[in-house]
Write a protein that holds these residues in place. Structure first.
Motif, PDB file in Angstrom:
ATOM      1  N   LEU A  46       0.828  -1.206   0.000  1.00  0.00           N
ATOM      2  CA  LEU A  46       0.000   0.000   0.000  1.00  0.00           C
ATOM      3  C   LEU A  46       0.863   1.258   0.000  1.00  0.00           C
ATOM      4  CD1 LEU A  46      -2.884  -1.056   2.429  1.00  0.00           C
ATOM      5  CD2 LEU A  46      -2.901  -1.025  -0.081  1.00  0.00           C
ATOM      6  N   ASP A  47       1.983   1.207   0.727  1.00  0.00           N
ATOM      7  CA  ASP A  47       2.926   2.336   0.694  1.00  0.00           C
ATOM      8  C   ASP A  47       3.473   2.536  -0.714  1.00  0.00           C
ATOM      9  OD1 ASP A  47       2.584   2.787   3.398  1.00  0.00           O
ATOM     10  OD2 ASP A  47       4.459   1.784   3.985  1.00  0.00           O
ATOM     11  N   LYS A  48       3.807   1.437  -1.363  1.00  0.00           N
ATOM     12  CA  LYS A  48       4.346   1.503  -2.732  1.00  0.00           C
ATOM     13  C   LYS A  48       3.304   2.071  -3.690  1.00  0.00           C
ATOM     14  CE  LYS A  48       7.230  -1.119  -5.750  1.00  0.00           C
ATOM     15  NZ  LYS A  48       8.572  -1.096  -5.205  1.00  0.00           N
ATOM     16  N   ILE A  49       2.047   1.679  -3.507  1.00  0.00           N
ATOM     17  CA  ILE A  49       0.971   2.203  -4.360  1.00  0.00           C
ATOM     18  C   ILE A  49       0.865   3.718  -4.184  1.00  0.00           C
ATOM     19  CG2 ILE A  49      -1.539   2.261  -4.668  1.00  0.00           C
ATOM     20  CD1 ILE A  49      -1.511  -0.800  -4.066  1.00  0.00           C
ATOM     21  N   GLU A  50       0.921   4.180  -2.940  1.00  0.00           N
ATOM     22  CA  GLU A  50       0.830   5.619  -2.684  1.00  0.00           C
ATOM     23  C   GLU A  50       2.012   6.362  -3.310  1.00  0.00           C
ATOM     24  OE1 GLU A  50      -1.778   7.298  -1.493  1.00  0.00           O
ATOM     25  OE2 GLU A  50      -2.727   5.322  -1.540  1.00  0.00           O
ATOM     26  N   GLN A  51       3.202   5.770  -3.234  1.00  0.00           N
ATOM     27  CA  GLN A  51       4.375   6.389  -3.856  1.00  0.00           C
ATOM     28  C   GLN A  51       4.203   6.485  -5.368  1.00  0.00           C
ATOM     29  OE1 GLN A  51       7.618   3.893  -2.646  1.00  0.00           O
ATOM     30  NE2 GLN A  51       7.650   4.686  -0.554  1.00  0.00           N
ATOM     31  N   LYS A  52       3.709   5.406  -5.964  1.00  0.00           N
ATOM     32  CA  LYS A  52       3.505   5.399  -7.428  1.00  0.00           C
ATOM     33  C   LYS A  52       2.457   6.434  -7.830  1.00  0.00           C
ATOM     34  CE  LYS A  52       6.100   1.863  -8.711  1.00  0.00           C
ATOM     35  NZ  LYS A  52       7.193   1.955  -9.659  1.00  0.00           N
ATOM     36  N   LYS A  53       1.389   6.524  -7.031  1.00  0.00           N
ATOM     37  CA  LYS A  53       0.355   7.517  -7.324  1.00  0.00           C
ATOM     38  C   LYS A  53       0.919   8.931  -7.228  1.00  0.00           C
ATOM     39  CE  LYS A  53      -3.841   4.987  -6.162  1.00  0.00           C
ATOM     40  NZ  LYS A  53      -5.006   4.908  -5.260  1.00  0.00           N
ATOM     41  N   ALA A  54       1.747   9.172  -6.224  1.00  0.00           N
ATOM     42  CA  ALA A  54       2.370  10.496  -6.060  1.00  0.00           C
ATOM     43  C   ALA A  54       3.263  10.828  -7.250  1.00  0.00           C
ATOM     44  CB  ALA A  54       3.169  10.545  -4.758  1.00  0.00           C
ATOM     45  N   ASP A  55       3.873   9.799  -7.827  1.00  0.00           N
ATOM     46  CA  ASP A  55       4.723   9.975  -9.011  1.00  0.00           C
ATOM     47  C   ASP A  55       3.916   9.905 -10.308  1.00  0.00           C
ATOM     48  OD1 ASP A  55       6.908  10.172  -7.345  1.00  0.00           O
ATOM     49  OD2 ASP A  55       7.487   8.063  -7.589  1.00  0.00           O
ATOM     50  N   GLU A  56       2.592   9.831 -10.166  1.00  0.00           N
ATOM     51  CA  GLU A  56       1.666   9.739 -11.295  1.00  0.00           C
ATOM     52  C   GLU A  56       1.956   8.535 -12.183  1.00  0.00           C
ATOM     53  OE1 GLU A  56       1.357  13.524 -13.281  1.00  0.00           O
ATOM     54  OE2 GLU A  56       0.908  14.568 -11.408  1.00  0.00           O
ATOM     55  N   LYS A  57       2.278   7.419 -11.554  1.00  0.00           N
ATOM     56  CA  LYS A  57       2.533   6.161 -12.269  1.00  0.00           C
ATOM     57  C   LYS A  57       1.291   5.285 -12.209  1.00  0.00           C
ATOM     58  CE  LYS A  57       7.040   6.915 -12.585  1.00  0.00           C
ATOM     59  NZ  LYS A  57       8.038   6.647 -13.530  1.00  0.00           N
ATOM     60  N   ASP A  58       1.212   4.357 -13.152  1.00  0.00           N
ATOM     61  CA  ASP A  58       0.092   3.413 -13.201  1.00  0.00           C
ATOM     62  C   ASP A  58       0.181   2.449 -12.007  1.00  0.00           C
ATOM     63  OD1 ASP A  58      -2.109   1.945 -14.051  1.00  0.00           O
ATOM     64  OD2 ASP A  58      -0.929   0.717 -15.430  1.00  0.00           O
ATOM     65  N   THR A  59      -0.923   2.284 -11.309  1.00  0.00           N
ATOM     66  CA  THR A  59      -0.949   1.417 -10.125  1.00  0.00           C
ATOM     67  C   THR A  59      -1.951   0.273 -10.258  1.00  0.00           C
ATOM     68  OG1 THR A  59      -2.578   2.846  -9.049  1.00  0.00           O
ATOM     69  CG2 THR A  59      -0.255   3.303  -8.586  1.00  0.00           C
ATOM     70  N   LYS A  60      -2.517   0.087 -11.439  1.00  0.00           N
ATOM     71  CA  LYS A  60      -3.557  -0.936 -11.608  1.00  0.00           C
ATOM     72  C   LYS A  60      -3.066  -2.328 -11.209  1.00  0.00           C
ATOM     73  CE  LYS A  60      -5.944   1.532 -15.241  1.00  0.00           C
ATOM     74  NZ  LYS A  60      -6.189   1.633 -16.669  1.00  0.00           N
ATOM     75  N   PHE A  61      -1.871  -2.706 -11.649  1.00  0.00           N
ATOM     76  CA  PHE A  61      -1.339  -4.027 -11.318  1.00  0.00           C
ATOM     77  C   PHE A  61      -1.137  -4.170  -9.810  1.00  0.00           C
ATOM     78  CE2 PHE A  61       2.301  -6.736 -10.305  1.00  0.00           C
ATOM     79  CZ  PHE A  61       1.837  -7.948 -10.786  1.00  0.00           C
ATOM     80  N   LEU A  62      -0.550  -3.140  -9.189  1.00  0.00           N
ATOM     81  CA  LEU A  62      -0.304  -3.190  -7.747  1.00  0.00           C
ATOM     82  C   LEU A  62      -1.610  -3.220  -6.954  1.00  0.00           C
ATOM     83  CD1 LEU A  62       2.699  -0.703  -7.411  1.00  0.00           C
ATOM     84  CD2 LEU A  62       2.750  -3.212  -7.450  1.00  0.00           C
TER      85      LEU A  62
END
Length: 92
Positions: A46-62
């Motif tokens: 969940l921390d990694k998902i939040e980091q990816k979202k903050a970086d505007e990266k795709d999080t669908k797989f995570l």
């Protein structure tokens, strides 16, 4: 020692029952450990998902992975509850 032998330290339960009781408690401890590890992995994910979202990266797989991990955690909790019920019903 032989079950019911009356010797100090001897198991007073029917043959093999002490071993079975100990295995159930070991099984319970294993389930507790798996639940704790699963919760830790989910937290990290969940921390990694939040980091990816903050970086505007795709999080669908995570996010899908997190959903599957939550399902696994639910199954571990149900399994743990079944172990507890078995121990409680038998008075272990």
């Amino acid at each position: 020692m032989v079950s019911g032998s009356g010797k100090p330290g001897a198991c007073q339960d029917p043959a093999g029952f002490c071993l079975l009781r100990n295995l159930k408690h070991l099984h319970l401890a294993c389930a507790d450990q798996q639940i704790a590890e699963c919760e830790q992995r989910i937290s990290c994910l969940l921390d990694k998902i939040e980091q990816k979202k903050a970086d505007e990266k795709d999080t669908k797989f995570l996010e899908k992975l997190a959903q599957l991990m939550f399902e696994c955690l639910d199954h571990w909790r149900v399994h743990r509850q079944a172990i507890m019920e078995d121990i409680t019903q038998r008075g272990d």
